[in-house]
Design a protein around this motif. Structure first.
Motif, PDB file in Angstrom:
ATOM      1  N   VAL A  94      73.042  60.014  -9.137  1.00 13.82           N
ATOM      2  CA  VAL A  94      73.168  58.628  -8.686  1.00 13.82           C
ATOM      3  C   VAL A  94      71.898  58.199  -7.950  1.00 13.82           C
ATOM      4  CG1 VAL A  94      74.292  57.194  -6.939  1.00 13.82           C
ATOM      5  CG2 VAL A  94      75.669  58.406  -8.630  1.00 13.82           C
ATOM      6  N   THR A  95      71.373  59.094  -7.131  1.00 15.79           N
ATOM      7  CA  THR A  95      70.138  58.787  -6.394  1.00 15.79           C
ATOM      8  C   THR A  95      68.993  58.504  -7.359  1.00 15.79           C
ATOM      9  OG1 THR A  95      70.839  60.213  -4.567  1.00 15.79           O
ATOM     10  CG2 THR A  95      68.511  59.628  -4.673  1.00 15.79           C
ATOM     11  N   LYS A  96      68.865  59.351  -8.371  1.00 14.79           N
ATOM     12  CA  LYS A  96      67.793  59.174  -9.354  1.00 14.79           C
ATOM     13  C   LYS A  96      67.983  57.883 -10.148  1.00 14.79           C
ATOM     14  CE  LYS A  96      67.181  64.173  -9.964  1.00 14.79           C
ATOM     15  NZ  LYS A  96      67.331  65.311 -10.907  1.00 14.79           N
ATOM     16  N   ALA A  97      69.239  57.597 -10.505  1.00 20.02           N
ATOM     17  CA  ALA A  97      69.510  56.383 -11.272  1.00 20.02           C
ATOM     18  C   ALA A  97      69.208  55.136 -10.446  1.00 20.02           C
ATOM     19  CB  ALA A  97      70.967  56.374 -11.736  1.00 20.02           C
ATOM     20  N   THR A  98      69.552  55.198  -9.160  1.00 19.17           N
ATOM     21  CA  THR A  98      69.293  54.054  -8.277  1.00 19.17           C
ATOM     22  C   THR A  98      67.796  53.788  -8.157  1.00 19.17           C
ATOM     23  OG1 THR A  98      71.294  54.529  -6.993  1.00 19.17           O
ATOM     24  CG2 THR A  98      69.637  53.125  -5.959  1.00 19.17           C
ATOM     25  N   LEU A  99      67.036  54.845  -7.972  1.00 21.95           N
ATOM     26  CA  LEU A  99      65.577  54.693  -7.866  1.00 21.95           C
ATOM     27  C   LEU A  99      64.984  54.165  -9.168  1.00 21.95           C
ATOM     28  CD1 LEU A  99      64.699  57.991  -5.956  1.00 21.95           C
ATOM     29  CD2 LEU A  99      64.747  55.661  -5.037  1.00 21.95           C
ATOM     30  N   ALA A 100      65.570  54.595 -10.284  1.00 30.05           N
ATOM     31  CA  ALA A 100      65.054  54.155 -11.574  1.00 30.05           C
ATOM     32  C   ALA A 100      65.380  52.691 -11.857  1.00 30.05           C
ATOM     33  CB  ALA A 100      65.633  55.028 -12.681  1.00 30.05           C
ATOM     34  N   CYS A 101      66.513  52.223 -11.367  1.00 27.54           N
ATOM     35  CA  CYS A 101      66.980  50.872 -11.688  1.00 27.54           C
ATOM     36  C   CYS A 101      66.432  49.796 -10.755  1.00 27.54           C
ATOM     37  CB  CYS A 101      68.509  50.818 -11.657  1.00 27.54           C
ATOM     38  SG  CYS A 101      69.313  51.736 -12.989  1.00 27.54           S
ATOM     39  N   LYS A 102      65.982  50.184  -9.580  1.00 29.93           N
ATOM     40  CA  LYS A 102      65.496  49.157  -8.655  1.00 29.93           C
ATOM     41  C   LYS A 102      64.157  48.611  -9.168  1.00 29.93           C
ATOM     42  CE  LYS A 102      62.838  51.921  -5.334  1.00 29.93           C
ATOM     43  NZ  LYS A 102      62.694  52.272  -3.908  1.00 29.93           N
ATOM     44  N   PRO A 103      63.880  47.359  -8.895  1.00 40.48           N
ATOM     45  CA  PRO A 103      62.629  46.736  -9.393  1.00 40.48           C
ATOM     46  C   PRO A 103      61.396  47.435  -8.829  1.00 40.48           C
ATOM     47  CG  PRO A 103      64.200  45.091  -8.599  1.00 40.48           C
ATOM     48  CD  PRO A 103      64.726  46.420  -8.158  1.00 40.48           C
ATOM     49  N   PRO A 104      60.323  47.542  -9.613  1.00 39.29           N
ATOM     50  CA  PRO A 104      60.299  47.212 -11.058  1.00 39.29           C
ATOM     51  C   PRO A 104      60.863  48.370 -11.872  1.00 39.29           C
ATOM     52  CG  PRO A 104      58.147  47.935 -10.364  1.00 39.29           C
ATOM     53  CD  PRO A 104      58.993  47.959  -9.116  1.00 39.29           C
ATOM     54  N   ALA A 105      61.756  48.088 -12.802  1.00 40.81           N
ATOM     55  CA  ALA A 105      62.434  49.141 -13.556  1.00 40.81           C
ATOM     56  C   ALA A 105      61.802  49.318 -14.920  1.00 40.81           C
ATOM     57  CB  ALA A 105      63.913  48.794 -13.709  1.00 40.81           C
ATOM     58  N   GLU A 106      61.487  50.557 -15.274  1.00 42.55           N
ATOM     59  CA  GLU A 106      60.956  50.874 -16.592  1.00 42.55           C
ATOM     60  C   GLU A 106      62.109  51.291 -17.501  1.00 42.55           C
ATOM     61  OE1 GLU A 106      57.913  53.788 -16.411  1.00 42.55           O
ATOM     62  OE2 GLU A 106      56.640  52.643 -15.017  1.00 42.55           O
ATOM     63  N   THR A 107      62.179  50.668 -18.644  1.00 42.06           N
ATOM     64  CA  THR A 107      63.314  50.874 -19.547  1.00 42.06           C
ATOM     65  C   THR A 107      63.517  52.351 -19.895  1.00 42.06           C
ATOM     66  OG1 THR A 107      63.017  48.690 -20.520  1.00 42.06           O
ATOM     67  CG2 THR A 107      64.288  50.290 -21.791  1.00 42.06           C
ATOM     68  N   LYS A 108      62.467  53.049 -20.230  1.00 44.28           N
ATOM     69  CA  LYS A 108      62.586  54.449 -20.623  1.00 44.28           C
ATOM     70  C   LYS A 108      63.176  55.292 -19.498  1.00 44.28           C
ATOM     71  CE  LYS A 108      59.902  58.341 -22.442  1.00 44.28           C
ATOM     72  NZ  LYS A 108      58.559  58.814 -22.883  1.00 44.28           N
ATOM     73  N   THR A 109      62.711  55.056 -18.292  1.00 39.10           N
ATOM     74  CA  THR A 109      63.212  55.822 -17.144  1.00 39.10           C
ATOM     75  C   THR A 109      64.670  55.484 -16.863  1.00 39.10           C
ATOM     76  OG1 THR A 109      60.988  55.807 -16.189  1.00 39.10           O
ATOM     77  CG2 THR A 109      62.815  56.389 -14.735  1.00 39.10           C
ATOM     78  N   VAL A 110      64.996  54.193 -16.922  1.00 36.29           N
ATOM     79  CA  VAL A 110      66.376  53.766 -16.677  1.00 36.29           C
ATOM     80  C   VAL A 110      67.318  54.415 -17.678  1.00 36.29           C
ATOM     81  CG1 VAL A 110      67.966  51.805 -16.732  1.00 36.29           C
ATOM     82  CG2 VAL A 110      65.743  51.575 -15.620  1.00 36.29           C
ATOM     83  N   VAL A 111      66.970  54.360 -18.947  1.00 41.77           N
ATOM     84  CA  VAL A 111      67.825  54.930 -19.991  1.00 41.77           C
ATOM     85  C   VAL A 111      68.028  56.428 -19.772  1.00 41.77           C
ATOM     86  CG1 VAL A 111      67.978  55.444 -22.460  1.00 41.77           C
ATOM     87  CG2 VAL A 111      67.248  53.171 -21.703  1.00 41.77           C
ATOM     88  N   GLY A 112      66.942  57.128 -19.446  1.00 40.70           N
ATOM     89  CA  GLY A 112      67.052  58.569 -19.228  1.00 40.70           C
ATOM     90  C   GLY A 112      67.944  58.922 -18.056  1.00 40.70           C
ATOM     91  N   MET A 113      67.785  58.212 -16.931  1.00 43.92           N
ATOM     92  CA  MET A 113      68.578  58.507 -15.745  1.00 43.92           C
ATOM     93  C   MET A 113      70.047  58.116 -15.942  1.00 43.92           C
ATOM     94  SD  MET A 113      66.607  60.000 -13.560  1.00 43.92           S
ATOM     95  CE  MET A 113      65.946  60.785 -15.044  1.00 43.92           C
ATOM     96  N   ILE A 114      70.292  57.002 -16.608  1.00 45.00           N
ATOM     97  CA  ILE A 114      71.669  56.563 -16.854  1.00 45.00           C
ATOM     98  C   ILE A 114      72.376  57.528 -17.795  1.00 45.00           C
ATOM     99  CG2 ILE A 114      73.098  54.753 -17.876  1.00 45.00           C
ATOM    100  CD1 ILE A 114      72.058  54.075 -15.115  1.00 45.00           C
ATOM    101  N   ASP A 115      71.651  58.021 -18.803  1.00 45.35           N
ATOM    102  CA  ASP A 115      72.252  59.012 -19.714  1.00 45.35           C
ATOM    103  C   ASP A 115      72.638  60.284 -18.969  1.00 45.35           C
ATOM    104  OD1 ASP A 115      72.181  57.494 -21.986  1.00 45.35           O
ATOM    105  OD2 ASP A 115      70.245  58.265 -22.692  1.00 45.35           O
TER     106      ASP A 115
END
Length: 421
Positions: A88-109
């Motif tokens: 959850v911590t990693k996903a939160t950091l990935a999703c906060k602006p500015p969010a990179e799509t590749k990172t967001v997808v990886g962390m959410i998966d």
């Protein structure tokens, strides 16, 4: 944030909400009238050690009986909670602006995979062996994690998932399990009600709520015995309130008598005490209230005894009841037997506490004395059920068996005085 990232987050939010499962209501067989009949019930329904395996006990149930280890399961559960907290911590950091799509997808998966594992882990609990109260506690804790996770990720969506917002208004991470810290209760309640989510950093606070929910897994019960002990401890406060209410009613009634004599007009005091607006009990009503409270106090003692001797400590039921002789009165209990006994105890204790509260409120004047007497008789029957289950837990322990005998004898004396009035 790109549409692809938004869709990935939305999918996980919906998946997490799908994992929120309403715990099943407690379903236990009625407790028979005698100890021998209770033993026979266990023998017929759960197949005691040494008996022939019943047709209802399939190979999977036999395997669960042999392999279930609540302590080991609890350790793994806590580990999953820590893993999810990190994800959850990693996903939160990935999703906060500015969010990179590749990172967001990886962390959410990665977070979705952990949620999937946790849901499957909870679902795998063999309720017949582990116990219904235990399964319910773990399910509630898991629900809190999934709901908190969905609420957090919903913060990153442009178009919020409405179901999450509705749930956040009706559910909160509060003291579903005894031992939840006051800080966690207060912070989670405020966040889930949307009070802190109005700020730009609402997602940071909601991340903390997920952390709290995951940490609570470390406080989760490791057996049905512990789960029921927690619930019984919570019930005791309601029982104490009922007894205090009746005692205050009796004491205040005496005060009214004194005030009436002093004023001479029967009006009593003009203070705002809650009892002053109630009618003064007759002597007959007062005596019934005194006897009813005596039974309530005895019931409180019984519940405390059962908690201490049957639940709070590791009972020696298994060794005391080990099949060391051929006597028909000697039985050996499996994990599923103990789980069922704890669930029966929890079910009856819940009924006792609810009835005690009803008795307390019925003692205000004017009383329906026939109805009160019926409730006292029902309370005694429920106490008897708990005593029967307790006798199996303390089987062979003379001191505690004598105490249960004394409890039933004292209850009979109290009821006899009610009928003799």
């Amino acid at each position: 944030m790109t549409e692809e990232a938004q869709q990935k987050i939305r999918s996980l939010v919906e998946m997490a909400m799908g994992y929120v499962v309403k715990p099943q209501p407690l379903l236990v067989p009625a407790i028979p009238e005698t100890l021998d009949a209770l033993v026979e019930q266990l023998n017929n329904n759960l197949s005691l050690n040494g008996s022939t395996t019943t047709a209802s006990q399939n190979p999977q149930e036999q395997q669960d009986e042999e392999t279930w280890d609540g302590e080991s399961f609890g350790v793994r559960l806590a580990g999953l909670g820590k893993l999810l907290s990190n994800d959850v911590t990693k996903a939160t950091l990935a999703c906060k602006p500015p969010a990179e799509t590749k990172t967001v997808v990886g962390m959410i998966d990665a977070l979705a995979e952990t949620c999937f594992r946790l849901a499957g882990f909870v679902e795998s609990i063999p309720v017949k062996v582990a116990g219904q109260a235990y399964k319910c506690e773990i399910q509630v804790l898991a629900n809190n994690i999934f709901l908190a996770t969905a609420g957090l990720l919903n913060e990153f969506l442009v178009n919020k998932v409405e179901e999450v917002q509705i749930q956040e208004q009706t559910l909160s991470l509060k003291g579903d399990v005894h031992g939840l810290s006051k800080k966690a209760v207060e912070s989670s309640s405020s966040v889930l009600k949307g009070e802190t989510a109005k700020t730009e950093d609402g997602y940071l606070v909601k991340t903390g709520i997920v952390w709290e929910a995951c940490q609570i897994f470390e406080q989760a019960s490791r057996s049905n015995r512990q789960a029921v002990a927690k619930k019984l401890g919570d019930m005791m406060s309601t029982m104490e309130d009922a007894i205090a209410e009746v005692q205050d009613m009796i004491d205040s009634n005496d005060d009214k008598g004194g005030n009436e004599d002093e004023d001479g007009d029967g009006s009593g005091s003009e203070s705002d005490d809650s009892w002053n607006d109630d009618e003064k009990m007759t002597e007959e009503e007062k005596q019934l209230s005194v006897r009813a409270n005596a039974l309530l106090k005895l019931t409180r003692m019984l519940l405390k005894k059962l908690q201490q001797r049957c639940l709070d400590t590791q009972s020696n039921v298994l060794t005391a009841a080990a099949p060391s002789s051929t006597s028909s009165s000697t039985i050996s209990l499996k994990s599923s037997d103990l789980a069922m006994m704890c669930d029966q105890l929890y079910d009856r204790a819940g009924g006792i506490v609810a009835l005690a509260d009803e008795i307390a409120t019925s003692l205000y004047s004017p009383q329906d004395q026939s109805a009160i007497v019926e409730m006292l008789q029902e309370l005694n029957r429920k106490n008897h059920d708990c005593i029967l289950v307790g006798r199996l837990f303390v089987r062979g322990q003379t001191e505690h068996e004598k105490w249960l005998d004394m409890c039933e004898t004292q209850a009979k004396k109290i009821l006899d005085t009610v009928f003799q009035k």
